[in-house]
Design a protein around this motif. Structure first.
Motif, mmCIF file in Angstrom:
data_model
loop_
_atom_site.group_PDB
_atom_site.id
_atom_site.type_symbol
_atom_site.label_atom_id
_atom_site.label_comp_id
_atom_site.label_asym_id
_atom_site.label_seq_id
_atom_site.Cartn_x
_atom_site.Cartn_y
_atom_site.Cartn_z
ATOM 1 N N ALA A 147 -12.944 -50.518 24.951
ATOM 2 C CA ALA A 147 -12.305 -50.014 26.169
ATOM 3 C C ALA A 147 -10.906 -50.617 26.275
ATOM 4 C CB ALA A 147 -13.132 -50.388 27.391
ATOM 5 N N VAL A 148 -9.918 -49.783 26.548
ATOM 6 C CA VAL A 148 -8.526 -50.233 26.618
ATOM 7 C C VAL A 148 -7.942 -49.813 27.961
ATOM 8 C CG1 VAL A 148 -6.222 -50.024 25.610
ATOM 9 C CG2 VAL A 148 -8.231 -49.999 24.128
ATOM 10 N N LEU A 149 -7.283 -50.743 28.614
ATOM 11 C CA LEU A 149 -6.547 -50.454 29.835
ATOM 12 C C LEU A 149 -5.103 -50.852 29.593
ATOM 13 C CD1 LEU A 149 -6.554 -49.664 32.856
ATOM 14 C CD2 LEU A 149 -6.938 -52.075 33.359
ATOM 15 N N GLU A 160 -14.197 -44.720 35.322
ATOM 16 C CA GLU A 160 -14.039 -44.225 36.688
ATOM 17 C C GLU A 160 -14.481 -45.268 37.711
ATOM 18 O OE1 GLU A 160 -15.765 -42.648 34.267
ATOM 19 O OE2 GLU A 160 -14.537 -40.891 33.842
ATOM 20 N N GLN A 161 -15.658 -45.876 37.469
ATOM 21 C CA GLN A 161 -16.157 -46.913 38.374
ATOM 22 C C GLN A 161 -15.201 -48.095 38.418
ATOM 23 O OE1 GLN A 161 -19.924 -47.634 36.432
ATOM 24 N NE2 GLN A 161 -21.040 -46.858 38.206
ATOM 25 N N ALA A 162 -14.741 -48.513 37.259
ATOM 26 C CA ALA A 162 -13.848 -49.667 37.187
ATOM 27 C C ALA A 162 -12.552 -49.404 37.946
ATOM 28 C CB ALA A 162 -13.553 -50.020 35.723
ATOM 29 N N ALA A 163 -12.003 -48.193 37.826
ATOM 30 C CA ALA A 163 -10.753 -47.868 38.518
ATOM 31 C C ALA A 163 -10.945 -47.884 40.032
ATOM 32 C CB ALA A 163 -10.236 -46.506 38.060
ATOM 33 N N ALA A 173 -13.207 -58.907 19.080
ATOM 34 C CA ALA A 173 -14.449 -59.406 19.660
ATOM 35 C C ALA A 173 -14.552 -59.113 21.154
ATOM 36 C CB ALA A 173 -14.550 -60.917 19.431
ATOM 37 N N ALA A 174 -13.628 -58.339 21.691
ATOM 38 C CA ALA A 174 -13.579 -58.108 23.129
ATOM 39 C C ALA A 174 -14.367 -56.869 23.543
ATOM 40 C CB ALA A 174 -12.122 -57.951 23.570
ATOM 41 N N VAL A 217 -9.999 -54.244 34.171
ATOM 42 C CA VAL A 217 -10.445 -54.562 32.809
ATOM 43 C C VAL A 217 -11.657 -55.499 32.843
ATOM 44 C CG1 VAL A 217 -9.036 -56.598 32.211
ATOM 45 C CG2 VAL A 217 -9.608 -54.912 30.455
ATOM 46 N N GLY A 218 -11.720 -56.371 33.840
ATOM 47 C CA GLY A 218 -12.906 -57.217 33.983
ATOM 48 C C GLY A 218 -14.158 -56.389 34.241
ATOM 49 N N LEU A 219 -14.039 -55.383 35.077
ATOM 50 C CA LEU A 219 -15.167 -54.499 35.350
ATOM 51 C C LEU A 219 -15.543 -53.670 34.116
ATOM 52 C CD1 LEU A 219 -14.023 -53.448 38.903
ATOM 53 C CD2 LEU A 219 -16.080 -54.767 38.370
ATOM 54 N N LEU A 220 -14.535 -53.217 33.366
ATOM 55 C CA LEU A 220 -14.817 -52.503 32.112
ATOM 56 C C LEU A 220 -15.591 -53.396 31.146
ATOM 57 C CD1 LEU A 220 -11.418 -50.692 31.417
ATOM 58 C CD2 LEU A 220 -13.620 -49.585 31.856
ATOM 59 N N ALA A 221 -15.169 -54.647 31.042
ATOM 60 C CA ALA A 221 -15.825 -55.580 30.121
ATOM 61 C C ALA A 221 -17.272 -55.839 30.521
ATOM 62 C CB ALA A 221 -15.046 -56.899 30.067
ATOM 63 N N ARG A 222 -17.573 -55.698 31.801
ATOM 64 C CA ARG A 222 -18.945 -55.914 32.278
ATOM 65 C C ARG A 222 -19.790 -54.643 32.186
ATOM 66 N NH1 ARG A 222 -20.199 -60.502 34.923
ATOM 67 N NH2 ARG A 222 -21.712 -59.408 36.218
ATOM 68 N N GLY A 223 -19.209 -53.556 31.651
ATOM 69 C CA GLY A 223 -19.987 -52.354 31.405
ATOM 70 C C GLY A 223 -19.764 -51.208 32.366
ATOM 71 N N ALA A 224 -18.846 -51.353 33.314
ATOM 72 C CA ALA A 224 -18.566 -50.248 34.239
ATOM 73 C C ALA A 224 -17.905 -49.099 33.488
ATOM 74 C CB ALA A 224 -17.656 -50.723 35.373
#
Length: 150
Positions: A81-83, A120-123, A51-52, A110-117
């Motif tokens: 998305a997996v980090l 590359e942006q998240a990193a 569900a993540a 991973v928080g930024l990935l979960a919000r849709g980044a």
């Protein structure tokens, strides 16, 4: 909501984290004989990850063989998305020399990935936020700044 899964006994910071960040759900996982999280936890990790929006794997796992075994059971079955943190990647690639933990930065990414980044942006933003947090902590603690020298 964020999930943090730990061995049943938990880590020393679990009560602090649960109080400071109440939106984090903390759940104990099956542990190995030495208390580390290993492949027996894979089924529950996959249930929670289903569900993540993004999944961070690696922080808190201490033994390279336990990390490798768990990651091999989980990663191929994830559809999000997996980090994987630095230690987790080192375990998977067999390159453990010079690995330094980066759980805080990994959590930001991973928080930024979960919000849709995008990855590359998240990193990039995760690295910036991690550095900025270090600057603020240094200023608040009145610790002299040090700078790496070439």
């Amino acid at each position: 909501m964020a999930h943090r899964v730990v061995p049943p006994g938990g880590h020393a910071d679990t009560p602090l984290l649960s109080t400071a960040v109440p939106q984090v759900f903390v759940e104990g996982l099956p542990e190995e004989e030495d208390g580390d999280i290993g492949p027996r936890a894979a089924e529950r990790v996959l249930e929670l990850a289903g569900a993540a929006d993004a999944v961070l794997l690696g922080p808190g796992i201490m033994r390279p063989d336990a990390a490798t075994a768990l990651l091999e059971e989980v990663v191929p079955h994830l559809d999000t998305a997996v980090l994987i943190d630095a230690l987790g990647m080192a375990c998977l690639t067999g390159r453990l020399d010079g690995v330094r933990p980066g759980d805080t930065r990994a959590g930001a990414v991973v928080g930024l990935l979960a919000r849709g980044a995008s990855p590359e942006q998240a990193a990039v933003w995760g690295a910036f936020l991690h550095g900025r947090a270090g600057e603020r902590l240094t200023a608040a603690a009145s610790v002299p700044r040090t700078q790496a020298r070439p």
